[in-house]
Motif scaffolding. Sequence first.
Motif, mmCIF file in Angstrom:
data_model
loop_
_atom_site.group_PDB
_atom_site.id
_atom_site.type_symbol
_atom_site.label_atom_id
_atom_site.label_comp_id
_atom_site.label_asym_id
_atom_site.label_seq_id
_atom_site.Cartn_x
_atom_site.Cartn_y
_atom_site.Cartn_z
ATOM 1 N N TRP A 18 -73.351 16.189 5.245
ATOM 2 C CA TRP A 18 -72.207 15.316 5.558
ATOM 3 C C TRP A 18 -71.061 15.644 4.605
ATOM 4 O O TRP A 18 -71.168 15.425 3.404
ATOM 5 N N PRO A 19 -69.945 16.114 5.143
ATOM 6 C CA PRO A 19 -68.820 16.502 4.273
ATOM 7 C C PRO A 19 -67.854 15.363 4.032
ATOM 8 O O PRO A 19 -67.884 14.330 4.709
ATOM 9 N N GLY A 20 -66.966 15.574 3.080
ATOM 10 C CA GLY A 20 -65.855 14.669 2.880
ATOM 11 C C GLY A 20 -64.805 14.867 3.963
ATOM 12 O O GLY A 20 -64.877 15.800 4.778
ATOM 13 N N SER A 21 -63.839 13.998 3.986
ATOM 14 C CA SER A 21 -62.783 14.048 4.989
ATOM 15 C C SER A 21 -62.010 15.363 4.913
ATOM 16 O O SER A 21 -61.666 15.829 3.827
ATOM 17 N N ARG A 22 -61.715 15.931 6.087
ATOM 18 C CA ARG A 22 -60.928 17.160 6.137
ATOM 19 C C ARG A 22 -59.437 16.876 6.276
ATOM 20 O O ARG A 22 -58.603 17.632 5.796
ATOM 21 N N THR A 23 -59.097 15.760 6.939
ATOM 22 C CA THR A 23 -57.692 15.500 7.254
ATOM 23 C C THR A 23 -56.973 14.720 6.159
ATOM 24 O O THR A 23 -55.758 14.806 6.040
ATOM 25 N N ASN A 24 -57.724 13.959 5.390
ATOM 26 C CA ASN A 24 -57.100 13.186 4.313
ATOM 27 C C ASN A 24 -58.069 13.102 3.137
ATOM 28 O O ASN A 24 -58.533 12.019 2.769
ATOM 29 N N PRO A 25 -58.384 14.251 2.527
ATOM 30 C CA PRO A 25 -59.407 14.258 1.473
ATOM 31 C C PRO A 25 -58.945 13.507 0.227
ATOM 32 O O PRO A 25 -57.783 13.583 -0.172
ATOM 33 N N ALA A 26 -59.891 12.799 -0.373
ATOM 34 C CA ALA A 26 -59.593 12.093 -1.623
ATOM 35 C C ALA A 26 -59.816 13.045 -2.793
ATOM 36 O O ALA A 26 -60.806 13.768 -2.831
#
Length: 271
Positions: free
Chosen positions: A170-178
Amino acid sequence: MTTLRMAAVSANFGRDIDVALVTVAKLIAEAREQGVGLLVLPEATLGGYLASLDGTAEGPPPLEVDGPEIGRLAALAGDMVVTAGFCERGEGTVYNSAVCVTGDGVLAVHRKVHQPLLESASYGAGQRFEAFDTPVGRLGMMICYDKAFPEAARALALGGAQVVACMSAWPGSRTNPAPDLRQDRWKRRFDLFDRANALQNQLVWVSANQTGDFGTLRFVGSAKIVDPGGEILDDTGVGEGVAVAELDVPAALEQARRAMGHLRDRRPDAY
């Protein structure tokens, strides 16, 4: 009182299967020293995940369920129950699969049913969720995006699963990564799904995940064990680690379901 010590792994696994099996051997040895009976490894432990989810990434090497790599995994498991993700060579296609093994061999295989984004360009889709018996109790398996669908965990619970092993990349967000992965919105969703599935079905949830980077993806780690009340018993955070918890599983399920039994009180005629 009979208790089960469970462990969920947060670690990085790439394409080299021999390297992965060395890591797995170390994790199993350490878990055995702690008295772990069930060890849950991440999605794509053997061969790594996709380098991207845009439909163009080359997938991991496909393995046979009865091939030497799964055989080595079973031999390492010995008297433990171990689950791990791999790319399965199927009938005319390959599947994103998970296997449950002991030293006696393969107990069950689950093929990932739900496919996010363009994962379907690389894998065929599984068709079912089935609980199965193991030396440590009745288990169910699912992979990553499967847990976003309440029907998946409910099918396993209705099939008698006491513990669900959920294996993810499960990856982190691609469009608005923190900048701080701990604050990433996809990490929050990962955690919410884990707790909600355990609570809604009043079962034990053992969630493993990849961590670190692979291709364009940055995984959120956060392996954890959740009790039937939705409470996190142990959590690795976003880095590498192993979450470990011990629980009398039948007693915990009985206590959680005694007054408000979510499975017992269902109204299928109303749905």
